[in-house]
Design an enzyme around this catalytic site. Sequence first.
Site, PDB file in Angstrom:
ATOM      1  N   ASP A   1       5.734   8.186  -2.600  1.00 15.97           N
ATOM      2  CA  ASP A   1       4.299   8.493  -3.165  1.00 15.97           C
ATOM      3  C   ASP A   1       4.344   7.094  -4.441  1.00 15.97           C
ATOM      4  O   ASP A   1       5.516   7.120  -5.072  1.00 15.97           O
ATOM      5  CB  ASP A   1       4.421   9.362  -3.157  1.00 15.97           C
ATOM      6  CG  ASP A   1       2.776   9.778  -2.969  1.00 15.97           C
ATOM      7  OD1 ASP A   1       1.648   9.004  -3.242  1.00 15.97           O
ATOM      8  OD2 ASP A   1       2.332  10.596  -1.618  1.00 15.97           O
ATOM      9  N   ILE A   2       2.631   6.846  -4.826  1.00 14.23           N
ATOM     10  CA  ILE A   2       2.923   6.532  -5.621  1.00 14.23           C
ATOM     11  C   ILE A   2       2.989   7.801  -7.503  1.00 14.23           C
ATOM     12  O   ILE A   2       2.815   7.452  -8.571  1.00 14.23           O
ATOM     13  CB  ILE A   2       1.720   6.205  -5.928  1.00 14.23           C
ATOM     14  CG1 ILE A   2       1.486   4.728  -7.060  1.00 14.23           C
ATOM     15  CG2 ILE A   2       0.501   6.975  -6.255  1.00 14.23           C
ATOM     16  CD1 ILE A   2       1.085   3.792  -7.814  1.00 14.23           C
ATOM     17  N   ARG A   3       3.277   8.880  -6.999  1.00 11.58           N
ATOM     18  CA  ARG A   3       3.079   9.817  -7.767  1.00 11.58           C
ATOM     19  C   ARG A   3       4.416  10.505  -7.267  1.00 11.58           C
ATOM     20  O   ARG A   3       5.055  10.662  -5.848  1.00 11.58           O
ATOM     21  CB  ARG A   3       1.834  11.093  -8.141  1.00 11.58           C
ATOM     22  CG  ARG A   3       1.621  11.404  -6.405  1.00 11.58           C
ATOM     23  CD  ARG A   3       0.098  11.556  -5.939  1.00 11.58           C
ATOM     24  NE  ARG A   3      -0.601  11.887  -5.094  1.00 11.58           N
ATOM     25  CZ  ARG A   3      -0.203  13.066  -4.500  1.00 11.58           C
ATOM     26  NH1 ARG A   3       0.751  14.429  -5.180  1.00 11.58           N
ATOM     27  NH2 ARG A   3      -0.684  13.687  -3.378  1.00 11.58           N
TER      28      ARG A   3
ATOM     29  N   LEU B   1       3.256  12.348  -0.073  1.00 11.96           N
ATOM     30  CA  LEU B   1       2.743  13.715  -0.860  1.00 11.96           C
ATOM     31  C   LEU B   1       1.118  13.877  -0.200  1.00 11.96           C
ATOM     32  O   LEU B   1       0.178  14.679  -0.648  1.00 11.96           O
ATOM     33  CB  LEU B   1       2.553  13.669  -1.671  1.00 11.96           C
ATOM     34  CG  LEU B   1       3.966  13.032  -3.260  1.00 11.96           C
ATOM     35  CD1 LEU B   1       3.866  13.303  -4.288  1.00 11.96           C
ATOM     36  CD2 LEU B   1       4.708  14.790  -2.222  1.00 11.96           C
ATOM     37  N   GLY B   2       0.659  12.752   1.153  1.00  6.89           N
ATOM     38  CA  GLY B   2      -0.544  13.058   1.424  1.00  6.89           C
ATOM     39  C   GLY B   2      -0.319  14.322   2.112  1.00  6.89           C
ATOM     40  O   GLY B   2       0.923  14.868   3.022  1.00  6.89           O
ATOM     41  N   GLN B   3      -1.900  13.904   3.349  1.00  5.42           N
ATOM     42  CA  GLN B   3      -1.601  15.463   4.422  1.00  5.42           C
ATOM     43  C   GLN B   3      -0.692  15.003   5.541  1.00  5.42           C
ATOM     44  O   GLN B   3      -0.445  16.237   5.616  1.00  5.42           O
ATOM     45  CB  GLN B   3      -3.632  15.067   4.741  1.00  5.42           C
ATOM     46  CG  GLN B   3      -3.842  15.869   5.616  1.00  5.42           C
ATOM     47  CD  GLN B   3      -4.766  16.043   5.851  1.00  5.42           C
ATOM     48  OE1 GLN B   3      -5.942  14.922   6.541  1.00  5.42           O
ATOM     49  NE2 GLN B   3      -5.608  17.125   6.766  1.00  5.42           N
TER      50      GLN B   3
ATOM     51  N   GLY C   1       3.559   7.116   0.902  1.00  5.12           N
ATOM     52  CA  GLY C   1       2.338   7.915   1.334  1.00  5.12           C
ATOM     53  C   GLY C   1       2.877   9.597   1.542  1.00  5.12           C
ATOM     54  O   GLY C   1       2.114  10.268   2.079  1.00  5.12           O
TER      55      GLY C   1
ATOM     56  N   TYR D   1     -12.971   1.323   5.282  1.00  7.48           N
ATOM     57  CA  TYR D   1     -11.572   2.275   5.473  1.00  7.48           C
ATOM     58  C   TYR D   1     -11.851   1.600   7.125  1.00  7.48           C
ATOM     59  O   TYR D   1     -10.876   1.043   7.780  1.00  7.48           O
ATOM     60  CB  TYR D   1     -11.937   3.400   5.334  1.00  7.48           C
ATOM     61  CG  TYR D   1     -10.979   4.520   6.072  1.00  7.48           C
ATOM     62  CD1 TYR D   1      -9.444   3.774   5.321  1.00  7.48           C
ATOM     63  CD2 TYR D   1     -10.607   4.960   7.105  1.00  7.48           C
ATOM     64  CE1 TYR D   1      -8.474   4.906   6.621  1.00  7.48           C
ATOM     65  CE2 TYR D   1     -10.257   5.821   7.993  1.00  7.48           C
ATOM     66  CZ  TYR D   1      -8.772   5.890   7.127  1.00  7.48           C
ATOM     67  OH  TYR D   1      -7.855   6.532   7.941  1.00  7.48           O
TER      68      TYR D   1
END
Length: 322
Positions: A34-36, A10-12, A8, A141
């Site tokens: 990351d997934i992308r 590329l996340g915050q 993850g 969540y």
Amino acid sequence: MKRIMVTGALGQIGSDLVAALRQIYGEEAVLATDIRQANHDLVKSGPFRILDVTNQDAFHDAAKEHRADTIIHLAALLSARAEVNPALAWNLNMGGLISALETARALSCQFFTPSSIAAFGADTPKKATPQDTLQRPLTMYGVSKVSGELLCDYYYHKFGVDTRGLRFPGLISHAAPPGGGTTDYAVEMYGEAIVHGSYSSYIDKGTYLDMMYMPDAIRAVIMLMEADSAKLKHRNAFNVTAMSVDPEDIAASIRQHLPEFKLGYAVDPVRQAIANEWPDAIDATAAREEWGFDVQYDLNRMTRDMVSKLMEKLGADQSKIS
């Protein structure tokens, strides 16, 4: 930590954390996944790999090829987006966590994954929320975060995996866009204040939630991962916080620099219901006592830095700042 794999990335949180880790441990020592793939500095500044964290074999191969001794697992669907697609949230949040923990067990890696104040629930004490308390969340969540805390405890006690975690409050950052969390209104407010001079909050006035500025959150992750394992009684996960604020508090802080800023409200019932479950202010005593947790930013110091950094990033006229 010497060779670190981050999911993850590329996340915050990941965007800031990978940069900090590469500065400390070296660019080649930190594999970002990351997934992308995006046109992002961290993709260019060190090793990067596209990874579906629910693919356990691919997860294991990536960590083994990097010779990772530490896995920092951040990939997850956040609170508001998880309510839109709860089945996807469970499959990603728990399936990805199993892949990560099994890889850590197989390769004897130190392990970190974040929990959240979403792990509490409507019946949890709202003020000075204890480290050890009732956790009965009613969001997917939150359910996945409680389950994740228990699963990490299980892997520590059953298999000896050195699992660690933090219950993060709302995180505020200028580096990456919000990722679908309930507390994203706070991040959005700063940007809208600079660009438009006004903001319509989807969280109602008087809704107090714990927040933390991203530099303090990143520092907390690194401090916890470097802490002496023998001193940790609460591994998964420690309460941490820097401030308890409502939208009006943030707006008042922004007006110290942008006096004309106007705050309105268009309350989103879904995200407001989520926020109503969460504590007003949590107690971080265990983190302070067991590994020396502290923060460097209060609300006004955070606002000063956020406004300055965002003005520069957005190319705004800095003469507007008071």
